[in-house]
Design an enzyme around this catalytic site. Structure first.
Site, PDB file in Angstrom:
ATOM      1  N   CYS A 157       2.689  18.152  -0.784  1.00  0.00           N
ATOM      2  CA  CYS A 157       3.561  18.283   0.383  1.00  0.00           C
ATOM      3  C   CYS A 157       4.427  17.056   0.676  1.00  0.00           C
ATOM      4  CB  CYS A 157       2.756  18.681   1.614  1.00  0.00           C
ATOM      5  SG  CYS A 157       1.419  17.581   2.062  1.00  0.00           S
ATOM      6  N   ARG A 192       3.638   4.132  -6.894  1.00  0.00           N
ATOM      7  CA  ARG A 192       3.292   5.027  -7.993  1.00  0.00           C
ATOM      8  C   ARG A 192       1.905   5.633  -7.778  1.00  0.00           C
ATOM      9  NH1 ARG A 192       3.196   2.280 -13.205  1.00  0.00           N
ATOM     10  NH2 ARG A 192       5.317   1.629 -12.702  1.00  0.00           N
ATOM     11  N   SER A 193       1.612   5.948  -6.540  1.00  0.00           N
ATOM     12  CA  SER A 193       0.328   6.586  -6.243  1.00  0.00           C
ATOM     13  C   SER A 193       0.306   7.991  -6.826  1.00  0.00           C
ATOM     14  CB  SER A 193       0.107   6.659  -4.724  1.00  0.00           C
ATOM     15  OG  SER A 193       1.029   7.563  -4.141  1.00  0.00           O
ATOM     16  N   ASP A 215       5.293  -0.161  -9.503  1.00  0.00           N
ATOM     17  CA  ASP A 215       4.041  -0.531  -8.848  1.00  0.00           C
ATOM     18  C   ASP A 215       3.861  -2.038  -8.973  1.00  0.00           C
ATOM     19  OD1 ASP A 215       2.999  -1.069 -11.367  1.00  0.00           O
ATOM     20  OD2 ASP A 215       1.422   0.457 -11.272  1.00  0.00           O
ATOM     21  N   VAL A 216       2.719  -2.532  -8.562  1.00  0.00           N
ATOM     22  CA  VAL A 216       2.506  -3.981  -8.530  1.00  0.00           C
ATOM     23  C   VAL A 216       2.657  -4.590  -9.921  1.00  0.00           C
ATOM     24  CG1 VAL A 216       0.806  -5.793  -8.063  1.00  0.00           C
ATOM     25  CG2 VAL A 216       1.019  -3.847  -6.498  1.00  0.00           C
ATOM     26  N   PHE A 281       8.479   6.392   3.216  1.00  0.00           N
ATOM     27  CA  PHE A 281       7.409   7.326   3.559  1.00  0.00           C
ATOM     28  C   PHE A 281       6.106   6.611   3.917  1.00  0.00           C
ATOM     29  CE2 PHE A 281       7.090   7.092  -1.133  1.00  0.00           C
ATOM     30  CZ  PHE A 281       5.737   6.841  -1.308  1.00  0.00           C
TER      31      PHE A 281
END
Length: 333
Positions: A157, A192-193, A215-216, A281
């Protein structure tokens, strides 16, 4: 004496404004589902599980409840003080025929166990679209669960909400065919979860965008694969995430999307391309106050659109379950 350069000020677009374009449609669909699809005639019923003290999760739960009440859905927040009992509570909800949708407010354990909990929710009640089947379909750009194309697959979602925001902002070119409407666009996503950043990069790449996923540790480039229109996206590792590489890519990006879950992170305004579209977000404010000196459009949060997509997903699940139950089983014909 030369005239001074005019000060540019982009527009802030609130998620509450964008969500209004979906609320009436979802409320009307909810009533149709209640009267024509649900066998008991009750309102679509969503249950949310909260097993942490994260203020972002608490805020999300509050927004979910209010949106459900405003749009004709039933909602129940179930707090689980001892997170070790969460799996048991989810299974109970899986087996409750009155419950149409289940969601968990993450993080719970903050590790691989959270990945496991996502799969505990029954696929037919997974409103957030986190089940592995939905993820596999999304990554491979498969839109349906069945060969007859009656059962629509569920898209996670929050990534879906960001896609809808980009459509609302007219970043998607509606004159181009589906699957190509981000053709020629470049985006950078600072996250980048597995819940948002990676699936969002895949969705945008599948629509023709060149996406730099950050990402990190490193930066990856997502592009649409060659060949068939709905082929799987391709990923290229660009190496370590250095300030120099990040700035170079950012200055060329038409879209900058942030989701860094810490209060002290700010995306550097000087690294924005003139006229970029910026979307955040994260629960935390990832852009500085001067973001609109460079950005043409700025969306500071996505929560209310995400909840709309969550409820939209639940209505789709109810319809899918209705079609599955109506389909003759082997030996019944």
């Amino acid at each position: 004496m030369s005239n001074p350069k005019p000060v540019f000020a982009g527009r802030t677009i609130l998620s509450s404004t964008i969500s209004k374009s979906y609320t009436q449609e979802i409320a009307e669909k909810s009533e149709l589902v209640r009267t024509n699809v649900k066998p008991n005639g009750k309102k679509p019923y969503l249950v949310g599980f909260l097993a942490n003290d994260d203020p972002a999760a608490e805020a999300y739960a509050t927004w979910t409840q209010k949106t459900c009440e405003d749009m004709g859905f039933e909602y129940s927040l179930r707090r689980v003080p001892n997170k070790d009992f969460l799996e048991e509570k989810i299974i109970e909800a899986n087996n409750d025929n009155d419950i149409d949708g289940i969601m968990i407010y993450f993080p719970v354990f903050g590790d691989a166990q959270d990945q496991y909990l996502k799969q505990v929710i029954k696929m037919e009640k997974d409103v957030e679209g986190l089940n592995h089947t939905y993820y596999q379909n999304m990554y491979h750009n498969i839109r349906y669960l069945d060969e007859e194309k009656k059962l629509k697959s569920i898209v996670p979602c929050t990534p879906l909400a960001i896609i809808k925001i980009l459509e609302f902002l007219k970043v998607y070119n509606s004159l181009l065919p589906l699957g190509n409407r981000l053709y020629g666009k470049k985006a950078i996503i600072i996250n980048r979860s597995e819940i948002v950043g990676r699936p969002l990069a895949a969705l945008m790449a599948n629509d023709g965008c060149t996406v730099y996923s950050v990402d990190v540790h490193n930066i990856q480039k997502f592009t649409r694969g060659e060949g068939l229109k709905f082929s799987k996206h391709q990923v290229e590792d660009l190496g370590a995430n250095t300030p120099e590489l990040l700035k170079e890519l950012s200055l060329d990006a038409d879209i900058v999307i942030t989701g860094v879950p810490v209060d002290n992170y700010k995306f550097p305004t000087e690294s924005l391309k003139e006229g970029a579209v910026c979307i955040n977000f994260s629960f935390h404010k990832n852009f500085s106050d001067d973001v609109k000196s460079k950005a043409s459009l700025y969306v500071p949060s996505t929560g209310k659109v995400t909840i709309c997509m969550l409820l939209r997903n639940m209505l789709r699940l109810i319809e899918n379950n209705y079609h599955k139950e109506a389909k003759p089983q082997v030996g019944e014909q």
